[in-house]
Scaffold this motif. Structure first.
Motif, PDB file in Angstrom:
ATOM      1  N   LYS A 200       0.826  -1.208   0.000  1.00  0.00           N
ATOM      2  CA  LYS A 200       0.000   0.000   0.000  1.00  0.00           C
ATOM      3  C   LYS A 200       0.859   1.257   0.000  1.00  0.00           C
ATOM      4  O   LYS A 200       0.453   2.287  -0.519  1.00  0.00           O
ATOM      5  N   GLN A 201       2.042   1.166   0.588  1.00  0.00           N
ATOM      6  CA  GLN A 201       2.951   2.313   0.624  1.00  0.00           C
ATOM      7  C   GLN A 201       3.719   2.464  -0.681  1.00  0.00           C
ATOM      8  O   GLN A 201       4.390   3.472  -0.887  1.00  0.00           O
ATOM      9  N   GLY A 202       3.644   1.475  -1.546  1.00  0.00           N
ATOM     10  CA  GLY A 202       4.355   1.526  -2.825  1.00  0.00           C
ATOM     11  C   GLY A 202       5.853   1.369  -2.674  1.00  0.00           C
ATOM     12  O   GLY A 202       6.631   1.997  -3.397  1.00  0.00           O
ATOM     13  N   LEU A 203       6.272   0.510  -1.749  1.00  0.00           N
ATOM     14  CA  LEU A 203       7.690   0.298  -1.486  1.00  0.00           C
ATOM     15  C   LEU A 203       8.352  -0.399  -2.668  1.00  0.00           C
ATOM     16  O   LEU A 203       7.853  -1.404  -3.178  1.00  0.00           O
ATOM     17  N   ASP A 204       9.484   0.140  -3.114  1.00  0.00           N
ATOM     18  CA  ASP A 204      10.284  -0.493  -4.156  1.00  0.00           C
ATOM     19  C   ASP A 204      11.185  -1.524  -3.477  1.00  0.00           C
ATOM     20  O   ASP A 204      12.037  -1.163  -2.666  1.00  0.00           O
ATOM     21  N   LEU A 205      10.994  -2.793  -3.801  1.00  0.00           N
ATOM     22  CA  LEU A 205      11.741  -3.852  -3.124  1.00  0.00           C
ATOM     23  C   LEU A 205      13.240  -3.788  -3.388  1.00  0.00           C
ATOM     24  O   LEU A 205      14.031  -4.258  -2.584  1.00  0.00           O
ATOM     25  N   SER A 206      13.644  -3.200  -4.495  1.00  0.00           N
ATOM     26  CA  SER A 206      15.080  -3.086  -4.774  1.00  0.00           C
ATOM     27  C   SER A 206      15.748  -2.048  -3.866  1.00  0.00           C
ATOM     28  O   SER A 206      16.965  -2.068  -3.704  1.00  0.00           O
TER      29      SER A 206
ATOM     30  N   GLN B 137      12.804  -4.403   6.214  1.00  0.00           N
ATOM     31  CA  GLN B 137      11.599  -4.349   5.396  1.00  0.00           C
ATOM     32  C   GLN B 137      11.447  -5.616   4.562  1.00  0.00           C
ATOM     33  O   GLN B 137      10.344  -6.142   4.420  1.00  0.00           O
ATOM     34  N   LEU B 138      12.544  -6.121   4.017  1.00  0.00           N
ATOM     35  CA  LEU B 138      12.493  -7.359   3.243  1.00  0.00           C
ATOM     36  C   LEU B 138      12.121  -8.549   4.124  1.00  0.00           C
ATOM     37  O   LEU B 138      11.383  -9.436   3.694  1.00  0.00           O
ATOM     38  N   ALA B 139      12.623  -8.560   5.353  1.00  0.00           N
ATOM     39  CA  ALA B 139      12.294  -9.643   6.279  1.00  0.00           C
ATOM     40  C   ALA B 139      10.805  -9.619   6.633  1.00  0.00           C
ATOM     41  O   ALA B 139      10.154 -10.672   6.659  1.00  0.00           O
ATOM     42  N   ILE B 140      10.261  -8.443   6.886  1.00  0.00           N
ATOM     43  CA  ILE B 140       8.830  -8.320   7.198  1.00  0.00           C
ATOM     44  C   ILE B 140       7.994  -8.733   5.997  1.00  0.00           C
ATOM     45  O   ILE B 140       7.004  -9.456   6.130  1.00  0.00           O
ATOM     46  N   PHE B 141       8.390  -8.287   4.812  1.00  0.00           N
ATOM     47  CA  PHE B 141       7.663  -8.639   3.590  1.00  0.00           C
ATOM     48  C   PHE B 141       7.678 -10.152   3.377  1.00  0.00           C
ATOM     49  O   PHE B 141       6.653 -10.765   3.067  1.00  0.00           O
ATOM     50  N   GLY B 142       8.841 -10.770   3.564  1.00  0.00           N
ATOM     51  CA  GLY B 142       8.963 -12.219   3.413  1.00  0.00           C
ATOM     52  C   GLY B 142       8.139 -12.981   4.439  1.00  0.00           C
ATOM     53  O   GLY B 142       7.520 -14.001   4.128  1.00  0.00           O
ATOM     54  N   TRP B 143       8.132 -12.499   5.668  1.00  0.00           N
ATOM     55  CA  TRP B 143       7.352 -13.143   6.728  1.00  0.00           C
ATOM     56  C   TRP B 143       5.861 -13.107   6.410  1.00  0.00           C
ATOM     57  O   TRP B 143       5.165 -14.101   6.526  1.00  0.00           O
TER      58      TRP B 143
END
Length: 50
Positions: free
Chosen positions: A22-28, A34-40
């Motif tokens: 929703k925040q439009g986070l660019d994963l790169s 943030q990557l750990a939370i996204f993966g979880w």
């Protein structure tokens, strides 16, 4: 039993953890946290749907 646990955990994650899509986070450009939370959240969602 496992599916019920993951559904409950998914609801808890939705309340507590931020939504990066929703925040439009660019994963790169995301930090390691943030990557750990996204993966979880992805792992929990996948197991809740199985």
């Amino acid at each position: 039993m496992k599916k019920i646990f993951f559904k409950l955990l998914a609801k808890l994650n939705k309340l507590i953890l931020p939504s990066y899509t929703k925040q439009g986070l660019d994963l790169s450009k995301a930090s390691k946290l943030q990557l750990a939370i996204f993966g979880w959240k992805l792992y929990v969602t996948k197991n809740a749907l199985d």
